[in-house]
Design a protein around this motif. Structure first.
Motif, PDB file in Angstrom:
ATOM      1  N   ASP A 143       0.823  -1.016   0.223  1.00  8.83           N
ATOM      2  CA  ASP A 143      -0.153  -0.168  -0.250  1.00  8.83           C
ATOM      3  C   ASP A 143       0.386   1.079  -0.082  1.00  8.83           C
ATOM      4  OD1 ASP A 143      -1.764   2.012   1.008  1.00  8.83           O
ATOM      5  OD2 ASP A 143      -3.180   0.599   1.416  1.00  8.83           O
TER       6      ASP A 143
ATOM      7  N   ILE B 134      -5.505  -0.077  -8.824  1.00  9.29           N
ATOM      8  CA  ILE B 134      -5.661  -1.312  -7.892  1.00  9.29           C
ATOM      9  C   ILE B 134      -5.765  -0.906  -6.728  1.00  9.29           C
ATOM     10  CG2 ILE B 134      -4.138  -3.810  -6.758  1.00  9.29           C
ATOM     11  CD1 ILE B 134      -2.387  -3.867  -8.882  1.00  9.29           C
ATOM     12  N   ASP B 135      -7.287  -1.642  -6.660  1.00 11.11           N
ATOM     13  CA  ASP B 135      -8.332  -1.293  -5.225  1.00 11.11           C
ATOM     14  C   ASP B 135      -7.679   0.671  -4.647  1.00 11.11           C
ATOM     15  OD1 ASP B 135      -8.942  -3.756  -4.450  1.00 11.11           O
ATOM     16  OD2 ASP B 135      -6.837  -3.630  -3.261  1.00 11.11           O
TER      17      ASP B 135
ATOM     18  N   GLY C 165       2.283   1.463  -6.033  1.00 12.10           N
ATOM     19  CA  GLY C 165       2.565   0.873  -5.353  1.00 12.10           C
ATOM     20  C   GLY C 165       4.083   1.308  -4.760  1.00 12.10           C
TER      21      GLY C 165
ATOM     22  N   ARG D 296      -6.400   2.448  -5.855  1.00  8.18           N
ATOM     23  CA  ARG D 296      -4.772   3.390  -5.830  1.00  8.18           C
ATOM     24  C   ARG D 296      -4.330   3.115  -7.589  1.00  8.18           C
ATOM     25  NH1 ARG D 296      -4.764   1.032  -0.895  1.00  8.18           N
ATOM     26  NH2 ARG D 296      -6.837   1.800   0.227  1.00  8.18           N
TER      27      ARG D 296
ATOM     28  N   LEU E  37      -0.861  -5.310  -1.775  1.00 10.24           N
ATOM     29  CA  LEU E  37      -1.914  -5.169  -2.804  1.00 10.24           C
ATOM     30  C   LEU E  37      -2.035  -6.642  -3.633  1.00 10.24           C
ATOM     31  CD1 LEU E  37      -1.353  -1.123  -3.939  1.00 10.24           C
ATOM     32  CD2 LEU E  37      -3.456  -1.941  -2.393  1.00 10.24           C
ATOM     33  N   ARG E  38      -0.537  -6.710  -3.938  1.00 11.00           N
ATOM     34  CA  ARG E  38      -0.655  -8.068  -4.667  1.00 11.00           C
ATOM     35  C   ARG E  38       0.347  -8.352  -4.254  1.00 11.00           C
ATOM     36  NH1 ARG E  38      -3.395  -7.136 -10.505  1.00 11.00           N
ATOM     37  NH2 ARG E  38      -5.073  -6.271  -9.723  1.00 11.00           N
TER      38      ARG E  38
END
Lengths: 78, 96
Positions: free
Chosen positions: B11, B52-53, B58, B55, B86-87
């Motif tokens: 994040d 992503i989400d 990252g 955002r 996040l991933r």
């Protein structure tokens, strides 16, 4: 009747075979960007001139890079 | 024991100075499972190619591991449960 001249396309050699690269790294976005169009699509083998195996490796590397948001799935630039 | 390479996207709202310690904390399962963390490389803040989400940035980190398959699966599971992650992606570069 004049026949249209038969184009002899220049035979391209796979860049990875030339450089003797065995592993295409998905983190190397600078390299992978050469194999995608400005729309973000993967370039065809007849465009890139890669051999079968390396084209496949490049494609999987691009797909891995897309999953990690290093490369776009689509880019609407234009 | 196998070599793995794991990429983690954290994040971006995380503070820069807690990135390293929190990553080290997540990776504690590796030595306790008999493996070793060979390299921890923090790329830092990077723009995402797509959101992503919600955002647009990252914090990227790449970790080289030597571990049992079960340990890596457990680490991946824990990271995916973590809100700050996040991933993740695990690859075996030597398998190629």
């Amino acid at each position: 009747m004049a026949k249209p001249p038969i184009r002899k396309p220049k035979k391209k050699v796979c860049v990875f075979c030339q450089e003797k690269i065995s592993y295409v790294d998905y983190k190397d976005t600078g390299l992978l960007r050469k194999f995608i169009s400005d729309r973000g699509k993967i370039r065809a083998r007849r465009v890139t001139g890669n051999c079968t195996q390396h084209q496949r490796d490049v494609a999987t590397a691009i797909k891995n890079a897309r999953e990690m948001a290093l490369l776009p799935y689509t880019s609407t630039a234009r | 024991m196998r070599n793995y390479e794991m990429m983690i996207i954290l994040d971006p709202t995380l503070e820069e100075r807690i990135v390293q310690p929190s990553l080290e904390q997540y990776l504690q399962v590796v030595p306790s499972g008999g493996g070793a963390v060979e390299k921890l490389e923090i790329w830092g803040r990077r723009r995402l190619a797509y959101e992503i989400d919600k955002r647009s940035e990252g914090i990227y980190a790449v970790v080289d591991l030597l571990a049992e398959p079960d340990t890596v699966r457990e680490l991946d599971r824990q990271l995916n449960l973590n809100e700050a992650v996040l991933r993740t992606k695990v690859v075996r570069p030597q398998a190629h």
